[in-house]
Scaffold this motif. Structure first.
Motif, PDB file in Angstrom:
ATOM      1  N   THR A 199       0.829  -1.206   0.000  1.00 31.56           N
ATOM      2  CA  THR A 199       0.000   0.000   0.000  1.00 31.56           C
ATOM      3  C   THR A 199       0.860   1.250   0.000  1.00 31.56           C
ATOM      4  OG1 THR A 199      -1.759  -1.174   1.174  1.00 31.56           O
ATOM      5  CG2 THR A 199      -1.809   1.239   1.252  1.00 31.56           C
ATOM      6  N   PHE A 200       1.901   1.255   0.830  1.00 30.47           N
ATOM      7  CA  PHE A 200       2.797   2.404   0.897  1.00 30.47           C
ATOM      8  C   PHE A 200       3.443   2.663  -0.460  1.00 30.47           C
ATOM      9  CE2 PHE A 200       7.324   3.578   1.312  1.00 30.47           C
ATOM     10  CZ  PHE A 200       7.162   4.905   1.677  1.00 30.47           C
ATOM     11  N   GLN A 201       3.943   1.612  -1.121  1.00 25.05           N
ATOM     12  CA  GLN A 201       4.597   1.783  -2.415  1.00 25.05           C
ATOM     13  C   GLN A 201       3.619   2.334  -3.453  1.00 25.05           C
ATOM     14  OE1 GLN A 201       4.260   0.051  -5.516  1.00 25.05           O
ATOM     15  NE2 GLN A 201       6.051   1.028  -6.453  1.00 25.05           N
ATOM     16  N   LYS A 202       2.371   1.892  -3.407  1.00 24.99           N
ATOM     17  CA  LYS A 202       1.373   2.368  -4.363  1.00 24.99           C
ATOM     18  C   LYS A 202       1.044   3.835  -4.119  1.00 24.99           C
ATOM     19  CE  LYS A 202      -0.348   0.230  -7.050  1.00 24.99           C
ATOM     20  NZ  LYS A 202      -0.028   0.039  -8.487  1.00 24.99           N
ATOM     21  N   VAL A 203       0.853   4.218  -2.862  1.00 24.32           N
ATOM     22  CA  VAL A 203       0.572   5.621  -2.541  1.00 24.32           C
ATOM     23  C   VAL A 203       1.759   6.498  -2.946  1.00 24.32           C
ATOM     24  CG1 VAL A 203       0.107   7.288  -0.701  1.00 24.32           C
ATOM     25  CG2 VAL A 203      -1.006   5.053  -0.656  1.00 24.32           C
ATOM     26  N   ALA A 204       2.974   6.033  -2.661  1.00 21.15           N
ATOM     27  CA  ALA A 204       4.176   6.808  -2.976  1.00 21.15           C
ATOM     28  C   ALA A 204       4.356   6.985  -4.481  1.00 21.15           C
ATOM     29  CB  ALA A 204       5.403   6.140  -2.373  1.00 21.15           C
ATOM     30  N   SER A 205       4.000   5.979  -5.274  1.00 23.26           N
ATOM     31  CA  SER A 205       4.170   6.077  -6.725  1.00 23.26           C
ATOM     32  C   SER A 205       3.119   6.985  -7.352  1.00 23.26           C
ATOM     33  CB  SER A 205       4.112   4.689  -7.366  1.00 23.26           C
ATOM     34  OG  SER A 205       2.829   4.115  -7.230  1.00 23.26           O
ATOM     35  N   LEU A 206       1.916   6.984  -6.789  1.00 17.28           N
ATOM     36  CA  LEU A 206       0.824   7.788  -7.347  1.00 17.28           C
ATOM     37  C   LEU A 206       0.662   9.139  -6.658  1.00 17.28           C
ATOM     38  CD1 LEU A 206      -1.864   4.965  -7.703  1.00 17.28           C
ATOM     39  CD2 LEU A 206      -0.445   5.927  -9.518  1.00 17.28           C
ATOM     40  N   THR A 264       6.248   4.601 -11.490  1.00 19.62           N
ATOM     41  CA  THR A 264       5.139   4.184 -12.352  1.00 19.62           C
ATOM     42  C   THR A 264       5.627   3.539 -13.643  1.00 19.62           C
ATOM     43  OG1 THR A 264       5.001   6.464 -13.153  1.00 19.62           O
ATOM     44  CG2 THR A 264       3.477   5.832 -11.430  1.00 19.62           C
ATOM     45  N   PHE A 265       6.874   3.826 -14.057  1.00 17.81           N
ATOM     46  CA  PHE A 265       7.520   3.119 -15.167  1.00 17.81           C
ATOM     47  C   PHE A 265       8.654   2.269 -14.594  1.00 17.81           C
ATOM     48  CE2 PHE A 265       6.699   6.576 -18.646  1.00 17.81           C
ATOM     49  CZ  PHE A 265       5.343   6.345 -18.543  1.00 17.81           C
ATOM     50  N   ASP A 266       8.865   1.086 -15.170  1.00 23.13           N
ATOM     51  CA  ASP A 266      10.004   0.248 -14.769  1.00 23.13           C
ATOM     52  C   ASP A 266      11.286   0.707 -15.453  1.00 23.13           C
ATOM     53  OD1 ASP A 266       8.649  -1.709 -13.051  1.00 23.13           O
ATOM     54  OD2 ASP A 266       7.613  -2.305 -14.892  1.00 23.13           O
ATOM     55  N   VAL A 267      11.213   0.887 -16.761  1.00 20.82           N
ATOM     56  CA  VAL A 267      12.341   1.397 -17.540  1.00 20.82           C
ATOM     57  C   VAL A 267      11.793   2.386 -18.548  1.00 20.82           C
ATOM     58  CG1 VAL A 267      13.830  -0.634 -17.285  1.00 20.82           C
ATOM     59  CG2 VAL A 267      12.186  -0.537 -19.161  1.00 20.82           C
ATOM     60  N   GLY A 268      12.677   3.201 -19.112  1.00 23.54           N
ATOM     61  CA  GLY A 268      12.213   4.178 -20.076  1.00 23.54           C
ATOM     62  C   GLY A 268      13.282   4.501 -21.108  1.00 23.54           C
ATOM     63  N   PHE A 269      12.838   4.777 -22.323  1.00 30.33           N
ATOM     64  CA  PHE A 269      13.737   5.210 -23.381  1.00 30.33           C
ATOM     65  C   PHE A 269      13.783   6.733 -23.418  1.00 30.33           C
ATOM     66  CE2 PHE A 269      12.754   0.943 -24.930  1.00 30.33           C
ATOM     67  CZ  PHE A 269      13.996   0.524 -25.391  1.00 30.33           C
ATOM     68  N   LEU A 270      14.978   7.272 -23.596  1.00 31.37           N
ATOM     69  CA  LEU A 270      15.178   8.704 -23.746  1.00 31.37           C
ATOM     70  C   LEU A 270      15.913   8.942 -25.062  1.00 31.37           C
ATOM     71  CD1 LEU A 270      16.611   9.486 -20.174  1.00 31.37           C
ATOM     72  CD2 LEU A 270      14.200   9.474 -20.867  1.00 31.37           C
ATOM     73  N   MET A 271      15.623  10.065 -25.709  1.00 31.90           N
ATOM     74  CA  MET A 271      16.396  10.487 -26.865  1.00 31.90           C
ATOM     75  C   MET A 271      16.755  11.946 -26.634  1.00 31.90           C
ATOM     76  SD  MET A 271      15.564  10.534 -30.971  1.00 31.90           S
ATOM     77  CE  MET A 271      15.188   8.783 -31.081  1.00 31.90           C
ATOM     78  N   GLU A 272      17.974  12.177 -26.173  1.00 30.55           N
ATOM     79  CA  GLU A 272      18.400  13.515 -25.794  1.00 30.55           C
ATOM     80  C   GLU A 272      19.928  13.563 -25.741  1.00 30.55           C
ATOM     81  OE1 GLU A 272      16.644  14.101 -21.958  1.00 30.55           O
ATOM     82  OE2 GLU A 272      17.990  12.701 -20.973  1.00 30.55           O
ATOM     83  N   GLU A 273      20.482  14.724 -25.369  1.00 28.42           N
ATOM     84  CA  GLU A 273      21.918  14.830 -25.201  1.00 28.42           C
ATOM     85  C   GLU A 273      22.369  13.913 -24.065  1.00 28.42           C
ATOM     86  OE1 GLU A 273      23.530  19.117 -26.301  1.00 28.42           O
ATOM     87  OE2 GLU A 273      21.943  19.249 -24.785  1.00 28.42           O
ATOM     88  N   GLU A 274      23.646  13.594 -24.043  1.00 28.63           N
ATOM     89  CA  GLU A 274      24.180  12.763 -22.969  1.00 28.63           C
ATOM     90  C   GLU A 274      24.090  13.549 -21.668  1.00 28.63           C
ATOM     91  OE1 GLU A 274      28.130  10.039 -22.004  1.00 28.63           O
ATOM     92  OE2 GLU A 274      28.062  11.338 -23.764  1.00 28.63           O
ATOM     93  N   THR A 275      23.222  13.109 -20.783  1.00 29.80           N
ATOM     94  CA  THR A 275      22.899  13.883 -19.591  1.00 29.80           C
ATOM     95  C   THR A 275      22.868  12.978 -18.368  1.00 29.80           C
ATOM     96  OG1 THR A 275      21.477  15.309 -20.948  1.00 29.80           O
ATOM     97  CG2 THR A 275      21.242  15.508 -18.574  1.00 29.80           C
ATOM     98  N   ASP A 276      23.379  13.494 -17.256  1.00 28.84           N
ATOM     99  CA  ASP A 276      23.279  12.779 -15.983  1.00 28.84           C
ATOM    100  C   ASP A 276      21.993  13.218 -15.301  1.00 28.84           C
ATOM    101  OD1 ASP A 276      23.700  11.328 -13.702  1.00 28.84           O
ATOM    102  OD2 ASP A 276      25.216  12.664 -12.868  1.00 28.84           O
ATOM    103  N   CYS A 291      11.221  10.538 -17.263  1.00 29.15           N
ATOM    104  CA  CYS A 291      12.125  10.633 -16.107  1.00 29.15           C
ATOM    105  C   CYS A 291      11.327  10.773 -14.809  1.00 29.15           C
ATOM    106  CB  CYS A 291      13.078  11.808 -16.275  1.00 29.15           C
ATOM    107  SG  CYS A 291      14.293  11.570 -17.585  1.00 29.15           S
ATOM    108  N   HIS A 292      10.282  11.576 -14.835  1.00 28.20           N
ATOM    109  CA  HIS A 292       9.451  11.764 -13.637  1.00 28.20           C
ATOM    110  C   HIS A 292       8.765  10.451 -13.259  1.00 28.20           C
ATOM    111  CE1 HIS A 292       6.822  13.757 -10.749  1.00 28.20           C
ATOM    112  NE2 HIS A 292       5.799  13.174 -11.330  1.00 28.20           N
ATOM    113  N   ALA A 293       8.235   9.746 -14.251  1.00 28.79           N
ATOM    114  CA  ALA A 293       7.542   8.485 -13.977  1.00 28.79           C
ATOM    115  C   ALA A 293       8.501   7.417 -13.456  1.00 28.79           C
ATOM    116  CB  ALA A 293       6.833   7.993 -15.245  1.00 28.79           C
ATOM    117  N   LEU A 294       9.739   7.425 -13.934  1.00 27.70           N
ATOM    118  CA  LEU A 294      10.731   6.476 -13.436  1.00 27.70           C
ATOM    119  C   LEU A 294      11.045   6.756 -11.969  1.00 27.70           C
ATOM    120  CD1 LEU A 294      13.173   6.364 -16.484  1.00 27.70           C
ATOM    121  CD2 LEU A 294      11.714   4.489 -15.698  1.00 27.70           C
TER     122      LEU A 294
END
Length: 299
Positions: free
Chosen positions: A8-15, A139-151, A132-135
């Protein structure tokens, strides 16, 4: 501290919502509230700051979330192994974008469909900042990005491939007759572009800032952008892989302008997150297939 309280805690924290967490868990909202309060009592800390109708994690809540995700991931892995399920299973929620989904992922999707039929890949269209926010929120497990090389703060990223960008126009566009294009030339052009928030569009727009600003026509999809370019509505900066077929057929022409920036297709996940065997498999297979793909520069 009970296992269901961590769920329950993980679900509340993600949403970041007691109401939405209750809906997804099929609980009464009062049950979610009481479980969180019981968890806070057992740990003798506050896990959420309640700010009117909004909530946010406290420092203690952020620390607990990392442990909760590891515990829940380990429990899923144990359940899978003990139940004797054959091979990877479950669902991976993946943030992606049209250019990657349509032009980079088909071999990956085919591989998982045939070789790992018990593992479902749930693709969620999203701009880089939203991914990035969803990761970070889980709420996302993994995500694809297309941008400059950024930390990116709070994220681990893996560089997969440089994505060459080309400025394209219809074959009869006036700019195709020019041997070289300057920024001033481009500032006087109509630009057919993706919506703001797309990394290469934002970088291009930043380059064109000046006394006279280029006119941007925003289209919702890359396919719509390509049709607009071929109809003579303007020029467009796009990943070369997305226009390779049109260039080969002579329906578009590459204009003589090289962007002074580079973007890369990257894979990202939350820093500190314990990777399940399914996530490890997806990351490894994605990296392998990307390296095997022919370079878009050869198109």
């Amino acid at each position: 501290m009970e296992f269901r309280q961590l769920i329950t805690f993980q679900k509340v924290a993600s949403l970041m919502s007691f109401t939405r967490a209750a809906e997804e868990l099929s609980y009464a909202q009062s049950s979610v509230t009481s479980q969180i309060r019981a968890l806070e009592t057992s740990l003798d800390v506050e896990l959420f700051d309640r700010l009117g109708g909004r909530i946010r994690l406290t420092e203690a809540g952020e620390r607990l979330l990392e442990y909760a995700e590891q515990i829940l991931a380990l429990a899923d892995e144990a359940r899978s192994d003990v139940a004797g399920r054959d091979g990877p299973a479950g669902t991976l929620v993946i943030g992606t974008m049209e250019s990657i989904t349509s032009y980079r992922m088909p071999p990956l999707l085919e591989l998982f469909h045939h070789r790992y039929p018990r593992l479902q890949l749930s693709l969620r269209p999203s701009l880089c900042a939203e991914t990035c926010h969803a990761l970070r929120q889980g709420t996302f497990d993994v995500g694809f990005l297309m941008e400059e090389e950024t930390d990116r703060p709070g994220l681990e990223t893996m560089m997969l491939a440089e994505e060459p960008l080309v400025l394209v126009a219809a074959p009869d566009h006036p700019m195709t007759a020019m041997r070289e294009l300057t920024l001033d030339d481009l500032r006087g052009a109509s630009v057919v572009a993706t919506e703001a928030g797309c990394a290469y569009r934002d970088l291009f727009e930043e380059e064109l800032k000046g006394a006279e600003m280029a006119s941007f026509l925003e289209f919702g999809t890359i396919e719509a952008i390509k049709r607009g370019v071929m109809a003579g509505l303007g020029v467009s900066l796009l990943p070369k892989i997305t226009v390779a077929a049109e260039l080969a057929r002579g329906e578009m022409t590459v204009l003589p302008w090289q962007p002074p920036f580079k973007v890369f297709t990257q894979l990202a996940w939350r820093r500190g997150k314990r990777l399940s065997r399914e996530m490890k498999l997806f990351i490894d297979q994605t990296a392998r297939l990307m390296k095997e793909e022919p370079s878009a520069t050869a198109c």
